[in-house]
Design a protein around this motif. Sequence first.
Motif, PDB file in Angstrom:
ATOM      1  N   LEU A 282      48.072 -51.974  29.175  1.00  0.00           N
ATOM      2  CA  LEU A 282      47.084 -52.814  29.859  1.00  0.00           C
ATOM      3  C   LEU A 282      46.038 -51.948  30.548  1.00  0.00           C
ATOM      4  CD1 LEU A 282      46.079 -55.543  31.034  1.00  0.00           C
ATOM      5  CD2 LEU A 282      47.717 -55.203  32.904  1.00  0.00           C
ATOM      6  N   LEU A 283      46.497 -50.912  31.262  1.00  0.00           N
ATOM      7  CA  LEU A 283      45.574 -50.036  31.974  1.00  0.00           C
ATOM      8  C   LEU A 283      44.689 -49.256  31.009  1.00  0.00           C
ATOM      9  CD1 LEU A 283      47.955 -48.652  34.753  1.00  0.00           C
ATOM     10  CD2 LEU A 283      46.227 -50.442  34.957  1.00  0.00           C
ATOM     11  N   GLU A 284      45.275 -48.758  29.914  1.00  0.00           N
ATOM     12  CA  GLU A 284      44.497 -48.003  28.934  1.00  0.00           C
ATOM     13  C   GLU A 284      43.420 -48.876  28.298  1.00  0.00           C
ATOM     14  OE1 GLU A 284      47.266 -46.400  26.171  1.00  0.00           O
ATOM     15  OE2 GLU A 284      47.945 -44.793  27.501  1.00  0.00           O
ATOM     16  N   GLU A 285      43.769 -50.130  28.025  1.00  0.00           N
ATOM     17  CA  GLU A 285      42.787 -51.035  27.416  1.00  0.00           C
ATOM     18  C   GLU A 285      41.618 -51.270  28.363  1.00  0.00           C
ATOM     19  OE1 GLU A 285      42.853 -55.724  26.492  1.00  0.00           O
ATOM     20  OE2 GLU A 285      44.196 -54.553  25.223  1.00  0.00           O
ATOM     21  N   ARG A 286      41.922 -51.462  29.639  1.00  0.00           N
ATOM     22  CA  ARG A 286      40.849 -51.690  30.606  1.00  0.00           C
ATOM     23  C   ARG A 286      39.983 -50.449  30.780  1.00  0.00           C
ATOM     24  NH1 ARG A 286      43.831 -55.327  35.349  1.00  0.00           N
ATOM     25  NH2 ARG A 286      44.169 -57.171  34.036  1.00  0.00           N
ATOM     26  N   LYS A 287      40.618 -49.282  30.852  1.00  0.00           N
ATOM     27  CA  LYS A 287      39.861 -48.036  30.987  1.00  0.00           C
ATOM     28  C   LYS A 287      38.982 -47.799  29.766  1.00  0.00           C
ATOM     29  CE  LYS A 287      43.240 -45.686  33.949  1.00  0.00           C
ATOM     30  NZ  LYS A 287      44.274 -44.633  34.030  1.00  0.00           N
TER      31      LYS A 287
ATOM     32  N   SER B  40      37.752 -50.077  27.736  1.00  0.00           N
ATOM     33  CA  SER B  40      36.652 -51.046  27.730  1.00  0.00           C
ATOM     34  C   SER B  40      35.539 -50.597  28.669  1.00  0.00           C
ATOM     35  CB  SER B  40      37.169 -52.431  28.138  1.00  0.00           C
ATOM     36  OG  SER B  40      38.058 -52.940  27.177  1.00  0.00           O
ATOM     37  N   ALA B  41      35.931 -50.139  29.865  1.00  0.00           N
ATOM     38  CA  ALA B  41      34.927 -49.667  30.827  1.00  0.00           C
ATOM     39  C   ALA B  41      34.216 -48.420  30.304  1.00  0.00           C
ATOM     40  CB  ALA B  41      35.584 -49.376  32.168  1.00  0.00           C
ATOM     41  N   ALA B  42      34.985 -47.484  29.720  1.00  0.00           N
ATOM     42  CA  ALA B  42      34.389 -46.250  29.197  1.00  0.00           C
ATOM     43  C   ALA B  42      33.447 -46.540  28.037  1.00  0.00           C
ATOM     44  CB  ALA B  42      35.490 -45.294  28.751  1.00  0.00           C
ATOM     45  N   SER B  43      33.806 -47.496  27.187  1.00  0.00           N
ATOM     46  CA  SER B  43      32.964 -47.832  26.042  1.00  0.00           C
ATOM     47  C   SER B  43      31.654 -48.468  26.489  1.00  0.00           C
ATOM     48  CB  SER B  43      33.716 -48.779  25.098  1.00  0.00           C
ATOM     49  OG  SER B  43      34.895 -48.159  24.629  1.00  0.00           O
ATOM     50  N   THR B  44      31.724 -49.327  27.497  1.00  0.00           N
ATOM     51  CA  THR B  44      30.507 -49.940  28.040  1.00  0.00           C
ATOM     52  C   THR B  44      29.626 -48.889  28.688  1.00  0.00           C
ATOM     53  OG1 THR B  44      31.703 -52.008  28.441  1.00  0.00           O
ATOM     54  CG2 THR B  44      29.631 -51.699  29.615  1.00  0.00           C
ATOM     55  N   ARG B  45      30.243 -47.955  29.419  1.00  0.00           N
ATOM     56  CA  ARG B  45      29.494 -46.886  30.066  1.00  0.00           C
ATOM     57  C   ARG B  45      28.807 -46.002  29.026  1.00  0.00           C
ATOM     58  NH1 ARG B  45      33.519 -44.830  32.416  1.00  0.00           N
ATOM     59  NH2 ARG B  45      33.506 -46.174  34.244  1.00  0.00           N
TER      60      ARG B  45
ATOM     61  N   LEU C 214      35.141 -54.143  36.290  1.00  0.00           N
ATOM     62  CA  LEU C 214      36.359 -53.887  35.524  1.00  0.00           C
ATOM     63  C   LEU C 214      37.104 -52.635  35.986  1.00  0.00           C
ATOM     64  CD1 LEU C 214      38.149 -54.798  33.181  1.00  0.00           C
ATOM     65  CD2 LEU C 214      36.680 -53.490  31.640  1.00  0.00           C
ATOM     66  N   SER C 215      36.358 -51.592  36.360  1.00  0.00           N
ATOM     67  CA  SER C 215      36.983 -50.297  36.657  1.00  0.00           C
ATOM     68  C   SER C 215      38.073 -50.357  37.725  1.00  0.00           C
ATOM     69  CB  SER C 215      35.911 -49.282  37.057  1.00  0.00           C
ATOM     70  OG  SER C 215      35.092 -48.965  35.953  1.00  0.00           O
ATOM     71  N   PRO C 216      37.880 -51.076  38.849  1.00  0.00           N
ATOM     72  CA  PRO C 216      38.957 -51.114  39.843  1.00  0.00           C
ATOM     73  C   PRO C 216      40.255 -51.709  39.307  1.00  0.00           C
ATOM     74  CG  PRO C 216      36.901 -51.890  40.795  1.00  0.00           C
ATOM     75  CD  PRO C 216      36.682 -51.782  39.323  1.00  0.00           C
ATOM     76  N   HIS C 217      40.161 -52.593  38.325  1.00  0.00           N
ATOM     77  CA  HIS C 217      41.355 -53.238  37.772  1.00  0.00           C
ATOM     78  C   HIS C 217      42.028 -52.373  36.706  1.00  0.00           C
ATOM     79  CE1 HIS C 217      40.679 -56.934  39.963  1.00  0.00           C
ATOM     80  NE2 HIS C 217      39.399 -56.846  39.639  1.00  0.00           N
ATOM     81  N   ALA C 218      41.448 -51.206  36.431  1.00  0.00           N
ATOM     82  CA  ALA C 218      42.085 -50.242  35.535  1.00  0.00           C
ATOM     83  C   ALA C 218      42.914 -49.229  36.317  1.00  0.00           C
ATOM     84  CB  ALA C 218      41.029 -49.515  34.704  1.00  0.00           C
ATOM     85  N   GLU C 219      42.975 -49.425  37.629  1.00  0.00           N
ATOM     86  CA  GLU C 219      43.814 -48.590  38.504  1.00  0.00           C
ATOM     87  C   GLU C 219      44.668 -49.542  39.335  1.00  0.00           C
ATOM     88  OE1 GLU C 219      43.996 -45.410  38.268  1.00  0.00           O
ATOM     89  OE2 GLU C 219      42.203 -44.986  37.056  1.00  0.00           O
TER      90      GLU C 219
END
Length: 231
Positions: free
Chosen positions: A122-127, A129-134, A218-223
């Motif tokens: 779950l955390l990897e998917e969120r990270k 997604s955020a990295a891809s958008t960035r 999204l980023s805070p929810h990846a931690e």
Amino acid sequence: MQTWHYDSQANTVTLQIVNASHKDITGYNISIMETYADGHVNSHELLCEYAGRMVFVQEVKGTADEADIRKQFGDGLFHHGESRNEIIGVQPGLQNFEAVVDVVAYTDQTAEATNNDALQRLLEERKASAASTRMANEIIQAALADPNDADPAATAAKEIQDRITVWKAQKHTTVDFEPGVAKGVVDELRAMSNHPNANKREALQQYVARGDARVATLSPHAELTKIGGPQ
């Protein structure tokens, strides 16, 4: 999980999931084991992600689509006291069905988990997604920085698509990029490029601002801090 119902005609199982916590939920994982008449056992997992939906609802705020989106998704979260139905496709001849919710992530950036591998996914998917958008935003900004580029949307779309192609051709041991997210950006950029009357630079600048807001949400929810389950 409160109840489940097996439809032998449609070969589906409907799970009713209830948020019995006192917090709003941003995602959860269900581990499933299906046993069939021939003795075959099928074990798999279902990850239900609400953080991306929450971001999407925020993005359409103030647009013509907001009312319809909110009617469908609310604010995107799974609230205390609410229930959700998850429909699972199964094979004919189902004899027994077992399911357990073993990861729950909350809006206060905490999580309960008895399945640490699923929590990490779950955390990897969120990270990712955020990295891809960035990454996409950086490419768009580089295209916008060239005053001689008559169609920066098309330029950025091509470069992002090239990144997707290269990534798919490589082997990966960790999830650091989400090609589905990047492909969504490519499709939107191509639509901007093909719009005959749009101010493409202004539209791109607005798109970058939305991307920045998406990453910030999204980023805070990846931690997540784990507050329950085995360490």
